[in-house]
Design a protein around this motif. Structure first.
Motif: not given
Length: 227
Positions: A71-74, A82-84, A88-89
């Motif tokens: 749910h990247l947009e939400l 960007a999520w990855l 990872q961080s």
């Protein structure tokens, strides 16, 4: 629980053998054991389903962040890349080194050594696959200081006590947390003729009160706790 049920069935034939209070307690215990067995059975079924589906019970980086990739947009991520990066961080935010009294400086992979200027050098062993070609074999961090309980730390190093290290990274950088078995302070117990001291631990302070031998208030104080 089977034995208890047999005893309950025997009560129907002759209720004079047991007092009413004892009978009520036995029935309550049987009911509670049945509820406990039901809950454990449900938990067992869930674990068996998870094992059958090869679903991991541990999710590094939190399950909440892991589900946000769907749910990247939400969730505010512009792309999966960007999520990855955030994922990872989050997965590489902290590491723990288990201490051992049989190792040098109380730990095999993370060792603390004192310097002449009363600072320390922290030597961390990095796995070969994470080491760059130009990196030294161990990572050495100089000018490490400990402002709290330094005497106990020195005693632990000299005694070869096991030292456990947890390295945690946040927005400000890396922080090192050191844990070891602290030598207990000697206990001194005085007669009540000298009065008594009471303490109360609260969220942000320690309250201390002193009374005399007759229970009269002598002194009271408030000590802020370290944060």
């Amino acid at each position: 629980m089977t034995v208890r049920r047999i005893r309950l069935e025997a009560l129907a034939e002759d209720r004079l053998r047991m007092l009413p209070q004892r009978e009520a307690k036995l029935r309550l215990t049987t009911h509670q054991n049945a509820l406990r067995l039901s809950k454990l059975t449900v938990r067992l079924v869930r674990v068996e389903c998870r094992l059958a589906g090869n679903a991991s019970g541990i999710c590094f980086g939190s399950r909440k962040l892991f589900r946000q990739q769907h749910h990247l947009e939400l969730t505010g991520f512009g792309s999966r890349e960007a999520w990855l990066r955030q994922w990872q961080s989050s997965c590489s935010r902290q590491i723990f080194y288990v201490g051992s009294k049989d190792e040098t400086a109380g730990n095999q992979l993370c060792q603390l050594h004192g310097n002449a200027d009363r600072t320390y050098s922290l030597k961390i062993r990095i796995p070969d696959r994470l080491r760059l070609p130009d990196d030294r074999a161990p990572l050495v961090i100089d000018q490490v200081t400990f402002d709290y309980d330094r005497a106990a730390l020195e005693a632990a190093l000299n005694a070869g006590t096991a030292l456990g290290w947890r390295l945690h990274r946040d927005e400000r950088g890396w922080h090192a947390f050191l844990s070891f078995d602290h030598k207990p302070a000697p206990k001194t117990t005085l007669d009540l003729m000298y009065g008594a001291v009471g303490d109360d631990f609260n969220v942000d302070h320690l309250a201390v009160t002193e009374t005399d031998a007759f229970g009269n208030l002598l002194h009271t104080g408030r000590l802020p706790l370290l944060r």
